[in-house]
Scaffold this active site. Structure first.
Site, PDB file in Angstrom:
ATOM      1  N   ARG A  46       0.701  -1.492   0.034  1.00 57.84           N
ATOM      2  CA  ARG A  46       0.340  -0.056  -0.007  1.00 57.84           C
ATOM      3  C   ARG A  46       0.418   1.522  -0.262  1.00 57.84           C
ATOM      4  O   ARG A  46       1.976   1.056   0.129  1.00 57.84           O
ATOM      5  CB  ARG A  46      -1.167   0.285   1.327  1.00 57.84           C
ATOM      6  CG  ARG A  46      -0.300  -0.639   2.752  1.00 57.84           C
ATOM      7  CD  ARG A  46      -0.847   0.109   3.206  1.00 57.84           C
ATOM      8  NE  ARG A  46      -0.437   1.497   3.277  1.00 57.84           N
ATOM      9  CZ  ARG A  46       0.630   2.205   3.876  1.00 57.84           C
ATOM     10  NH1 ARG A  46       1.796   1.714   3.410  1.00 57.84           N
ATOM     11  NH2 ARG A  46       0.776   3.809   3.695  1.00 57.84           N
ATOM     12  N   GLY A  47       0.307   2.291  -0.137  1.00 52.48           N
ATOM     13  CA  GLY A  47       0.719   3.663   0.109  1.00 52.48           C
ATOM     14  C   GLY A  47       1.294   4.099  -1.740  1.00 52.48           C
ATOM     15  O   GLY A  47       1.276   3.090  -2.445  1.00 52.48           O
ATOM     16  N   ALA A  48       0.706   5.784  -2.218  1.00 54.69           N
ATOM     17  CA  ALA A  48       0.736   5.947  -3.908  1.00 54.69           C
ATOM     18  C   ALA A  48       2.494   4.978  -3.850  1.00 54.69           C
ATOM     19  O   ALA A  48       2.162   4.219  -5.361  1.00 54.69           O
ATOM     20  CB  ALA A  48       0.595   6.661  -3.681  1.00 54.69           C
ATOM     21  N   ARG A  89      -7.648  -0.514  -6.435  1.00 55.80           N
ATOM     22  CA  ARG A  89      -7.823   0.872  -5.895  1.00 55.80           C
ATOM     23  C   ARG A  89      -7.500   1.130  -6.874  1.00 55.80           C
ATOM     24  O   ARG A  89      -6.767   1.947  -7.621  1.00 55.80           O
ATOM     25  CB  ARG A  89      -6.736   0.653  -5.116  1.00 55.80           C
ATOM     26  CG  ARG A  89      -6.649  -0.667  -4.045  1.00 55.80           C
ATOM     27  CD  ARG A  89      -5.615  -0.867  -2.424  1.00 55.80           C
ATOM     28  NE  ARG A  89      -6.459   0.543  -2.200  1.00 55.80           N
ATOM     29  CZ  ARG A  89      -5.694   1.149  -1.133  1.00 55.80           C
ATOM     30  NH1 ARG A  89      -4.425   1.070  -0.407  1.00 55.80           N
ATOM     31  NH2 ARG A  89      -5.993   2.207  -0.147  1.00 55.80           N
ATOM     32  N   GLN A 196      -2.907   2.688   9.519  1.00 58.96           N
ATOM     33  CA  GLN A 196      -1.635   2.522   9.169  1.00 58.96           C
ATOM     34  C   GLN A 196      -0.709   3.544  10.352  1.00 58.96           C
ATOM     35  O   GLN A 196       0.616   3.018  10.383  1.00 58.96           O
ATOM     36  CB  GLN A 196      -1.456   3.469   7.464  1.00 58.96           C
ATOM     37  CG  GLN A 196      -2.227   2.240   6.976  1.00 58.96           C
ATOM     38  CD  GLN A 196      -3.941   2.770   6.733  1.00 58.96           C
ATOM     39  OE1 GLN A 196      -4.360   2.817   8.037  1.00 58.96           O
ATOM     40  NE2 GLN A 196      -4.298   2.185   5.709  1.00 58.96           N
ATOM     41  N   ASP A 237      -1.873  10.609  -2.417  1.00 64.28           N
ATOM     42  CA  ASP A 237      -2.477   9.593  -3.566  1.00 64.28           C
ATOM     43  C   ASP A 237      -2.471  10.530  -4.496  1.00 64.28           C
ATOM     44  O   ASP A 237      -2.488   9.788  -5.879  1.00 64.28           O
ATOM     45  CB  ASP A 237      -3.327   9.310  -2.493  1.00 64.28           C
ATOM     46  CG  ASP A 237      -3.162   7.994  -1.521  1.00 64.28           C
ATOM     47  OD1 ASP A 237      -2.366   8.677  -0.622  1.00 64.28           O
ATOM     48  OD2 ASP A 237      -2.449   6.720  -2.034  1.00 64.28           O
ATOM     49  N   ASN A 247      -5.465  12.364   0.200  1.00 72.97           N
ATOM     50  CA  ASN A 247      -4.599  11.609   0.999  1.00 72.97           C
ATOM     51  C   ASN A 247      -5.276  10.616   2.286  1.00 72.97           C
ATOM     52  O   ASN A 247      -6.755  10.916   1.953  1.00 72.97           O
ATOM     53  CB  ASN A 247      -3.315  12.468   2.162  1.00 72.97           C
ATOM     54  CG  ASN A 247      -2.592  11.998   2.720  1.00 72.97           C
ATOM     55  OD1 ASN A 247      -1.963  11.127   1.687  1.00 72.97           O
ATOM     56  ND2 ASN A 247      -2.464  12.033   3.450  1.00 72.97           N
ATOM     57  N   LYS A 248      -4.816   9.739   2.469  1.00 70.45           N
ATOM     58  CA  LYS A 248      -5.578   9.150   3.743  1.00 70.45           C
ATOM     59  C   LYS A 248      -6.761   9.809   4.358  1.00 70.45           C
ATOM     60  O   LYS A 248      -7.006  10.880   4.507  1.00 70.45           O
ATOM     61  CB  LYS A 248      -4.670   8.827   4.404  1.00 70.45           C
ATOM     62  CG  LYS A 248      -5.585   7.249   5.760  1.00 70.45           C
ATOM     63  CD  LYS A 248      -6.593   6.903   4.687  1.00 70.45           C
ATOM     64  CE  LYS A 248      -5.339   5.482   3.865  1.00 70.45           C
ATOM     65  NZ  LYS A 248      -6.592   4.792   3.508  1.00 70.45           N
TER      66      LYS A 248
HETATM   67  O1  MRU Z   1      -5.293   3.393   1.792  1.00 63.64           O
HETATM   68  P1  MRU Z   1      -3.031   3.436   2.299  1.00 63.64           P
HETATM   69  O2  MRU Z   1      -2.884   2.124   3.366  1.00 63.64           O
HETATM   70  O3  MRU Z   1      -2.864   3.246   0.830  1.00 63.64           O
HETATM   71  O4  MRU Z   1      -3.059   4.994   1.946  1.00 63.64           O
HETATM   72  C1  MRU Z   1      -1.950   5.211   2.315  1.00 63.64           C
HETATM   73  C2  MRU Z   1      -1.604   6.685   2.417  1.00 63.64           C
HETATM   74  O5  MRU Z   1      -3.491   7.900   2.529  1.00 63.64           O
HETATM   75  C3  MRU Z   1      -0.824   7.741   1.658  1.00 63.64           C
HETATM   76  O6  MRU Z   1      -0.781   8.896   2.864  1.00 63.64           O
HETATM   77  C4  MRU Z   1       0.030   8.114   0.525  1.00 63.64           C
HETATM   78  O7  MRU Z   1      -0.420   6.753  -0.189  1.00 63.64           O
HETATM   79  C5  MRU Z   1       0.996   8.577   0.402  1.00 63.64           C
HETATM   80  S1  MRU Z   1       2.385   7.091   1.365  1.00 63.64           S
HETATM   81  C6  MRU Z   1       3.475   8.010   0.673  1.00 63.64           C
END
Ligand code: MRU
Length: 359
Positions: A46-48, A89, A196, A237, A247-248
């Site tokens: 996970r994470g962009a 996703r 997270q 994201d 973002n999250k």
């Molecule tokens: O649902 P997730 O855990 O994939 O969400 C991730 C985030 O929101 C991060 O902050 C974002 O992807 C940036 S990661 C460098």
């Protein structure tokens, strides 16, 4: 600081299974694109930025599974693999940018054989992997200039090594500041519903011996009111042309709070997180996830099974609430629309010069 989150080894994608952290450090070996799709969907990876690299490696898995020499059918097959990975996703644009890059490579080599394209795809995916490692360290270098010893930093979700190939965006800034000998404290928001912040950010920061305090998301306002937060760093994201940033879920609330309390709010994200095809954040597709994530903590149910649930995984922070966006090309400050355009124009020019030199 380096946690290898994802890599290509022995023709398969090796990823840390982040659903098991912080209790177990286990790996998943994806030998099939369907296994990788599932790992993306359930947030094992996970994470962009990590999703971008995972998507590129996924195309490689799909390409290598094709056993015939029929180049026309192969091109069609790659288009199908890309479309399939794209259903995993919807919000992180890095995933779609990576797919477009892989697909573009296939389209621009119209006369190449299946084996030649496979080789090109592997080179491209590995280049993306290396780029992520490099750009995260560049962002770290630019962002660390903002951190002074003694500061109290707040962050949300996990924008660390686990969200990238191995270093992080928002947390990368902190790692670099630590490498420069600065001492600071970090408040990590736990980040409901999937935690997270509690599971991943706390784990990463403690490994690096960074002074870390975990808070529930609803404690952020009190901390800011008490004057205990000097600066905020979050990942992204998807960033629209005007700087609006997805973002999250919960990031937007933090940005509003930071604005009210006069705390600077920084986004740390590579250029691969920008979506220049959309004018504002209103166009960003927001993933809605399963209600079970909100009904309890993991397997433990805390709410009545029959209650209605709303579970958007991301929110959009208005660009007016963002102090600056830290990228591998430096800091983008307001006016965002104009300055984002400028950065991409310069990037395009230097790409043209680079490709001329290599001819
Ligand atoms: O649902 P997730 O855990 O994939 O969400 C991730 C985030 O929101 C991060 O902050 C974002 O992807 C940036 S990661 C460098």
């Amino acid at each position: 600081m380096s946690i290898p989150t994802i890599c290509w080894v022995d023709d398969c994608v090796k990823i840390i299974d982040q659903t098991k952290l912080p209790h177990k450090l286990e790996y998943i070996y994806c030998r099939d694109v369907r296994v990788l799709w599932k790992a993306i969907k359930n947030l094992s990876v996970r994470g962009a930025p990590a999703l971008g690299v995972a998507a590129a490696f996924g195309v490689l898995l799909g390409a290598n599974a094709f056993k015939s020499k029929d180049a026309e059918r192969f091109r069609k097959h790659i288009a199908e693999v890309c479309a399939y990975i794209g259903t995993s996703r919807p919000t992180a644009v890095n995933l779609f940018n990576a797919l477009a890059r892989m697909q573009g490579l296939v389209l621009s080599h119209a006369t190449a054989t299946v084996e030649e394209i496979k080789k090109l795809l592997q080179e491209e995916a590995l280049a993306m992997y290396e780029e992520d490692r490099r750009v995260c360290r560049m962002m770290g270098k630019f962002g660390a200039r903002l951190i002074k010893s003694g500061q109290r930093i707040m962050t949300v979700c996990n924008a660390g090594a686990l969200a990238t190939v191995d270093y992080g965006t928002a947390l990368g800034v902190m790692y670099r500041a630590k490498e420069e000998g600065k001492n600071f404290k970090v408040y990590a928001c736990e980040t409901r519903p999937l935690l997270q912040g509690a599971r991943l950010t706390a784990w990463e920061l403690l490994r690096e011996k960074i002074d870390t305090t975990l808070i529930c998301d609803n404690m952020a306002a009190t901390l800011m009111k008490q004057g205990k937060v000097d600066i905020l760093f979050a990942g992204a994201d998807r960033i629209a042309s005007n700087g609006d940033t997805a973002n999250k879920i919960g990031t937007y609330s933090l940005a509003v709070l930071a604005h009210f309390h006069g705390v600077p709010f920084y986004i740390v994200a590579p250029l691969s997180t920008f979506d220049r095809a959309i004018p504002t954040g209103a166009h960003i597709p927001i993933e809605e996830r399963n209600k079970t994530e909100v009904l309890g903590f993991g397997a433990q149910r805390t709410a009545p099974e029959s209650v209605d649930v709303y579970n958007p995984a991301f929110d959009v922070t208005d660009h007016k609430l963002i102090t600056a966006i830290i990228t591998e090309k430096g800091m983008i400050r307001p006016p965002f629309k104009k300055n984002i355009q400028k950065v991409f124009m310069l990037e395009q020019k230097s790409n043209v010069l680079r490709s001329r030199k290599s001819l």
